[in-house]
Design an enzyme around this catalytic site. Sequence first.
Site, PDB file in Angstrom:
ATOM      1  CG  HIS A 123      -0.791  -1.507   5.121  1.00 44.50           C
ATOM      2  ND1 HIS A 123       0.245  -2.232   4.599  1.00 44.50           N
ATOM      3  CD2 HIS A 123      -0.557  -1.436   6.451  1.00 44.50           C
ATOM      4  CE1 HIS A 123       1.087  -2.580   5.556  1.00 44.50           C
ATOM      5  NE2 HIS A 123       0.620  -2.108   6.698  1.00 44.50           N
ATOM      6  CG  ASP A 124      -0.149  -2.697   0.877  1.00 44.37           C
ATOM      7  OD1 ASP A 124      -0.328  -2.085  -0.187  1.00 44.37           O
ATOM      8  OD2 ASP A 124       0.500  -2.217   1.843  1.00 44.37           O
ATOM      9  N   GLY A 141      -1.376  -6.234   7.670  1.00 43.62           N
ATOM     10  CA  GLY A 141      -1.048  -5.839   6.307  1.00 43.62           C
ATOM     11  C   GLY A 141      -0.587  -6.980   5.423  1.00 43.62           C
TER      12      GLY A 141
END
Length: 261
Positions: A123-124, A141
């Site tokens: 994520h991200d 992440g």
Amino acid sequence: MADTAIHPSAIVETGAELGQGVRIGPFCHVGPEVRLGDGVELKSHVVVAGDTEIGAETVIFPFACIGGIPQDLKFQGERTRLVIGARNRIREYVTMNPGTAGGGGLTQVGDDGLFMASCHVAHDCRIGDRVILVNSVAVAGHCVIEDEVIVGGLSGIHQFVRIGRGAMIGALTMVTADVLPHALVSGPRGQFEGLNLVGLKRRGADRGDIAALRDLLAALATGSFRDAARARAEGEVTPMEREVLDFILGPSERSFLKPPA
């Protein structure tokens, strides 16, 4: 939808947007918020979920799972996105997750990448163009991987790490600190080994550019790393030196892998 081919065993949920020439193979599942660009091909047994956009002519191989919810216990079902660029090759068992509210809500992958079997993009993250992640690379992440980076097989990238353009990470390396542009890093705990000379030559860097980068690294190896970078940045430098200096002086959540003294 012109020239789109969907195998009878595939499930494409109502609301999904398919460009021209999309090909969806057997037993794929495409969610209702997915957008597939022109010429995208899902080979077979591919799952594309969530608010996910995939750019034109990207090909995804069997058993990849793209857009599944982040592997983050703080995620509470908020609306976040995954955007993948054009002409990527995403091989078997690759996983890519959307962003989280705490990380800006977006995971972004550039164009012309090769993501070999069993890679993970968390994520991200922000992944640049022409990036190669070799088999079983795990990117945690909030990482930033700039253009033309190669990460060797079975390597791990710690959360919040930045890897500068043109760097190369050797196989079986754990990277826990920021990697300068054009650096070569390897070892069980990644160590700065010097310049990625093979990558620089492939991209057409001339001897003068390479010599200037070597001089810069020698200057950075003495005294305070950031202070040395600030002092160097005040003088006249080549564009490639400026790229490295801007990377060092930019915002970071991690320390740096530094040139040996």
